[in-house]
Design a protein around this motif. Structure first.
Motif, short mmCIF file in Angstrom:
data_model
loop_
_atom_site.label_atom_id
_atom_site.label_comp_id
_atom_site.label_asym_id
_atom_site.label_seq_id
_atom_site.Cartn_x
_atom_site.Cartn_y
_atom_site.Cartn_z
N THR A 141 0.83 -1.21 0.00
CA THR A 141 0.00 0.00 0.00
C THR A 141 0.86 1.26 0.00
OG1 THR A 141 -1.78 -1.14 1.18
CG2 THR A 141 -1.77 1.28 1.26
N ILE A 142 1.89 1.26 0.84
CA ILE A 142 2.79 2.43 0.91
C ILE A 142 3.54 2.62 -0.40
CG2 ILE A 142 4.88 3.31 1.99
CD1 ILE A 142 3.88 2.17 4.62
N LYS A 148 2.16 6.74 -6.79
CA LYS A 148 1.08 7.64 -7.24
C LYS A 148 1.43 9.10 -6.95
CE LYS A 148 -3.82 8.66 -6.50
NZ LYS A 148 -4.08 8.88 -7.94
N ILE A 149 2.00 9.37 -5.77
CA ILE A 149 2.30 10.75 -5.38
C ILE A 149 3.54 11.29 -6.11
CG2 ILE A 149 3.00 12.22 -3.45
CD1 ILE A 149 1.39 10.40 -1.61
N ASP A 199 0.57 10.41 -11.21
CA ASP A 199 -0.72 10.66 -10.59
C ASP A 199 -1.86 10.02 -11.37
OD1 ASP A 199 -2.24 11.80 -8.49
OD2 ASP A 199 -2.91 13.39 -9.86
N THR A 245 1.23 3.95 -3.06
CA THR A 245 0.89 5.34 -2.75
C THR A 245 2.04 6.28 -3.11
OG1 THR A 245 -0.55 4.62 -0.94
CG2 THR A 245 0.17 6.92 -0.93
N PRO A 254 -4.08 1.73 -4.58
CA PRO A 254 -3.39 1.52 -3.29
C PRO A 254 -4.19 0.71 -2.28
CG PRO A 254 -3.18 3.81 -4.00
CD PRO A 254 -4.17 3.17 -4.91
N SER A 259 -7.16 5.93 -7.83
CA SER A 259 -7.12 6.01 -6.37
C SER A 259 -7.43 4.68 -5.70
CB SER A 259 -8.11 7.07 -5.88
OG SER A 259 -7.76 8.35 -6.36
#
Length: 272
Positions: free
Chosen positions: A222-223, A229-230, A234, A226, A241, A238
Motif C-alpha cells: 500500500t505504501i 502515485k504521489i 498521478d 501510494t 493503493p 485512487s
C-alpha cells in the motif's frame, strides 16, 4: 482449550464486524478519492461505529472463563482497550473535520490523540513484554517487534506532521521511511524462522501466517503504490493503493469463516 459456543460466537462476531467495517471504509474512501462526492465524515463512520462497539465486546469476552486472567490484568487490558478506542475515535473525527476544512486546527492538534495512544501502547507493551520473553513462553521476536512498531509509528507520525506543517521532510518517501524500514525488518523476521523450520524439522515451530505476513502483504504494498502515485505518476487510479488491503481483508474473512465452522463443529479452539 475448550471454549463454549457463546464465547466462540462473540469472537467471531468481532471479526465479522471489524472486517466488514474495514471493507466499507475502504470502499467509501475510494469513492471519495475518485469522485469527491462523499464527505470525509461519512467515510470514517464505519470505523468509528466499530470502535465504539469494542469496549462492550471486550467486557463480554474477558468475562468468559477461558480467559484465565487475574483481575488486575483484566483491568489493565480494559484500560488499554478504552484508551485505544478513545484515541482512534477522536483522531478519525478530527482528521475528517480537518480534511473537510470544517475546522482549521493545526496538524499537531489532529495528531495529539495518536501520540496519546502510542503512549498507552508503549505502557501496555512494557506490561506484557516481561511475560513474552519468559523462557516458558519464548516470544522474544514478538516482543522486539512490539517496540519496533512503536518506534516506527511514532517517527512516521512526527514526520507526517512536520511534512504537513513545514514541508520538511521534503519528500513523502522520507515521511514513510520508518514504516518501510520496519516492513523489511518484518520480512527478515518472517523469512529466517520459516527457512530454519523447513531446513531443520527439530527447529522451533513457527506460524508463518502471523502479524509479520499481514504487514508485508498489506502495509508495504500500500505504501509503495501510494508513493508511486504521489511521486511518479498521478494517473494511477485512487483505488489501486487499496487493493492489497482489500485482498487481505477478503481472504481473512473467508478463512475466519471456515475456521469458525470447523471449530464450532469440533467444539474447541486453540488460543496461542
Amino acid at each position: 482449550m475448550v471454549i463454549d459456543s457463546k464465547s466462540l460466537l462473540q469472537l467471531q462476531t468481532i471479526k465479522r464486524i471489524g472486517i466488514c467495517a474495514l471493507l466499507l471504509f475502504m470502499i467509501l474512501a475510494i469513492i471519495r478519492l475518485e469522485t469527491g462526492k462523499i464527505p470525509w465524515e461519512i467515510v470514517f463512520i464505519p470505523m468509528i461505529l466499530f470502535l465504539l462497539l469494542i469496549p462492550a465486546m471486550a467486557h463480554g469476552i474477558l468475562a468468559n472463563s477461558f480467559f484465565q486472567m487475574q483481575e488486575y490484568a483484566k483491568f489493565i487490558t480494559l484500560f488499554a482497550v478504552y484508551n485505544f478506542v478513545i484515541t482512534f475515535v477522536v483522531f478519525f473525527t478530527l482528521l475528517a473535520l480537518r480534511l473537510e476544512k470544517i475546522i482549521d486546527a493545526s496538524w499537531i492538534s489532529v495528531f495529539v490523540p495518536i501520540w496519546y495512544g502510542l503512549t498507552i501502547y508503549l505502557g501496555y507493551s512494557c506490561y506484557i513484554i516481561p511475560g513474552m520473553v519468559d523462557k516458558s513462553i519464548g516470544m522474544y521476536r514478538q516482543a522486539i517487534m512490539l517496540i519496533l512498531w512503536f518506534v516506527a509509528l511514532l517517527l512516521t507520525s512526527i514526520f507526517t506532521v512536520c511534512y504537513l506543517e513545514t514541508s520538511f521532510p521534503t519528500q513523502p518517501c522520507i515521511v514513510l521511511s520508518p514504516v518501510i524500514i520496519l516492513g523489511f525488518i518484518n520480512l527478515i523476521a518472517w523469512v529466517i524462522p520459516v527457512i530454519k523450520m523447513k531446513r531443520n524439522p527439530n527447529a522451533p515451530k513457527f506460524n508463518p501466517v502471523g502479524i509479520e505476513i499481514l504487514w508485508i502483504s498489506t502495509v508495504i504494498p500500500t505504501i509503495m503504490i501510494t508513493l508511486l502515485k504521489i511521486m511518479v505518476s498521478d494517473t494511477i487510479p485512487s483505488f489501486v493503493p487499496f487493493l492489497p488491503a482489500l485482498k487481505v481483508a477478503i481472504i481473512t474473512f473467508v478463512q475466519q469463516e471456515k475456521l469458525y465452522a470447523s471449530t464450532k463443529k469440533e467444539g474447541y479452539q486453540y488460543i496461542s
